[in-house]
Design an enzyme around this catalytic site. Sequence first.
Site, PDB file in Angstrom:
ATOM      1  N   HIS A   1       0.841  -1.203   0.000  1.00 50.04           N
ATOM      2  CA  HIS A   1       0.000   0.000   0.000  1.00 50.04           C
ATOM      3  C   HIS A   1       0.881   1.260   0.000  1.00 50.04           C
ATOM      4  O   HIS A   1       0.629   2.211  -0.729  1.00 50.04           O
ATOM      5  CB  HIS A   1      -0.862   0.064   1.269  1.00 50.04           C
ATOM      6  CG  HIS A   1      -1.937  -0.969   1.387  1.00 50.04           C
ATOM      7  ND1 HIS A   1      -2.049  -1.800   2.469  1.00 50.04           N
ATOM      8  CD2 HIS A   1      -2.976  -1.288   0.564  1.00 50.04           C
ATOM      9  CE1 HIS A   1      -3.108  -2.582   2.329  1.00 50.04           C
ATOM     10  NE2 HIS A   1      -3.688  -2.295   1.175  1.00 50.04           N
TER      11      HIS A   1
ATOM     12  N   LYS B   1     -17.506  -7.161   7.347  1.00 50.02           N
ATOM     13  CA  LYS B   1     -16.240  -7.786   7.748  1.00 50.02           C
ATOM     14  C   LYS B   1     -15.951  -7.435   9.202  1.00 50.02           C
ATOM     15  O   LYS B   1     -16.276  -6.342   9.648  1.00 50.02           O
ATOM     16  CB  LYS B   1     -15.090  -7.224   6.902  1.00 50.02           C
ATOM     17  CG  LYS B   1     -14.948  -7.835   5.531  1.00 50.02           C
ATOM     18  CD  LYS B   1     -13.616  -7.367   4.939  1.00 50.02           C
ATOM     19  CE  LYS B   1     -13.538  -7.587   3.438  1.00 50.02           C
ATOM     20  NZ  LYS B   1     -12.412  -6.876   2.843  1.00 50.02           N
TER      21      LYS B   1
ATOM     22  N   ARG C   1      -2.384  -6.369  -8.564  1.00 50.90           N
ATOM     23  CA  ARG C   1      -1.314  -7.328  -8.301  1.00 50.90           C
ATOM     24  C   ARG C   1      -1.431  -8.434  -9.342  1.00 50.90           C
ATOM     25  O   ARG C   1      -1.273  -8.190 -10.514  1.00 50.90           O
ATOM     26  CB  ARG C   1      -1.436  -7.861  -6.861  1.00 50.90           C
ATOM     27  CG  ARG C   1      -1.065  -6.813  -5.825  1.00 50.90           C
ATOM     28  CD  ARG C   1      -1.568  -7.165  -4.457  1.00 50.90           C
ATOM     29  NE  ARG C   1      -3.028  -7.086  -4.424  1.00 50.90           N
ATOM     30  CZ  ARG C   1      -3.764  -7.239  -3.351  1.00 50.90           C
ATOM     31  NH1 ARG C   1      -3.207  -7.529  -2.202  1.00 50.90           N
ATOM     32  NH2 ARG C   1      -5.079  -7.117  -3.413  1.00 50.90           N
TER      33      ARG C   1
ATOM     34  N   SER D   1      -2.819  -7.459   2.995  1.00 51.19           N
ATOM     35  CA  SER D   1      -3.035  -7.327   4.440  1.00 51.19           C
ATOM     36  C   SER D   1      -3.336  -8.693   5.047  1.00 51.19           C
ATOM     37  O   SER D   1      -2.901  -8.996   6.157  1.00 51.19           O
ATOM     38  CB  SER D   1      -4.219  -6.396   4.717  1.00 51.19           C
ATOM     39  OG  SER D   1      -3.929  -5.107   4.281  1.00 51.19           O
TER      40      SER D   1
HETATM   41  P1  ADP Z   1      -9.883  -3.714  -0.395  1.00 51.65           P
HETATM   42  O1  ADP Z   1     -10.636  -4.472   0.660  1.00 51.65           O
HETATM   43  O2  ADP Z   1     -10.586  -2.478  -0.886  1.00 51.65           O
HETATM   44  O3  ADP Z   1      -9.344  -4.554  -1.524  1.00 51.65           O
HETATM   45  P2  ADP Z   1      -7.118  -3.466   0.504  1.00 51.65           P
HETATM   46  O4  ADP Z   1      -6.609  -2.666   1.646  1.00 51.65           O
HETATM   47  O5  ADP Z   1      -6.898  -4.934   0.539  1.00 51.65           O
HETATM   48  O6  ADP Z   1      -8.649  -3.089   0.423  1.00 51.65           O
HETATM   49  O7  ADP Z   1      -6.511  -2.919  -0.859  1.00 51.65           O
HETATM   50  C1  ADP Z   1      -6.702  -1.589  -1.267  1.00 51.65           C
HETATM   51  C2  ADP Z   1      -6.112  -1.415  -2.666  1.00 51.65           C
HETATM   52  O8  ADP Z   1      -4.705  -1.562  -2.601  1.00 51.65           O
HETATM   53  C3  ADP Z   1      -6.607  -2.446  -3.693  1.00 51.65           C
HETATM   54  O9  ADP Z   1      -6.738  -1.818  -4.958  1.00 51.65           O
HETATM   55  C4  ADP Z   1      -5.492  -3.456  -3.756  1.00 51.65           C
HETATM   56  O10 ADP Z   1      -5.427  -4.079  -5.036  1.00 51.65           O
HETATM   57  C5  ADP Z   1      -4.271  -2.532  -3.533  1.00 51.65           C
HETATM   58  N1  ADP Z   1      -3.165  -3.284  -2.965  1.00 51.65           N
HETATM   59  C6  ADP Z   1      -3.144  -4.044  -1.848  1.00 51.65           C
HETATM   60  N2  ADP Z   1      -1.927  -4.599  -1.651  1.00 51.65           N
HETATM   61  C7  ADP Z   1      -1.148  -4.171  -2.690  1.00 51.65           C
HETATM   62  C8  ADP Z   1       0.205  -4.421  -3.092  1.00 51.65           C
HETATM   63  N3  ADP Z   1       0.988  -5.253  -2.418  1.00 51.65           N
HETATM   64  N4  ADP Z   1       0.681  -3.807  -4.197  1.00 51.65           N
HETATM   65  C9  ADP Z   1      -0.142  -2.991  -4.918  1.00 51.65           C
HETATM   66  N5  ADP Z   1      -1.423  -2.749  -4.625  1.00 51.65           N
HETATM   67  C10 ADP Z   1      -1.933  -3.320  -3.522  1.00 51.65           C
END
Ligand code: ADP
Length: 165
Positions: free
Chosen positions: A17, A41, A90, A128
Amino acid sequence: MKIAIYPGSFDPITLGHLNLIKRASRVFDKLIICVMVNHEKSPLFSVEERMDQIRRVTAKFDNVEVDCSDEFVANFARKLGACAIIRGLRALSDFEKECQMAVFNKKINPDIDTFFLAAEEKYMYLSSSAVRELAMFGGDLTDYAPRELIDEINAKYAQKNSGRR
Ligand code: ADP
């Protein structure tokens, strides 16, 4: 002023992130990271804890702000005056879900575009949920979570585990 919103769960924020935040903050005048509240969630960290964590690890970026919302992203983006939604891609598995969301957001707010940033190679398989799983089993989070947060992620699991005993 070009404002972008970066919505997500950030439970917790990872180095993946943070990499996206660094790159998007170079392109837009202001980047608002938005912790999206999902009532379906049950998160590890509360919304307030996640906002505080994000604030601490992004303090060095002058044009980054943190907010939260339980509205549809496109509606919240309109309120903030944002012209762009930032999302990360990803593996191929992100693609369909992300495109579907981009289409819905565009329908609700035609003035806003979704910008996808490709994950950097070293963060391609980082999420995450992977960080949470690793922490649950006492794994080393150094390469995956911001340094400032590692102790509190581990402490959260220690607290959870002691509650179970
Ligand atoms: P959500 O529940 O909205 O998917 P996340 O916090 O898991 O929330 O992810 C938010 C955004 O960040 C999403 O677009 C996800 O694809 C992107 N993201 C998460 N991890 C990575 C990473 N390692 N590299 C690039 N983008 C990421």
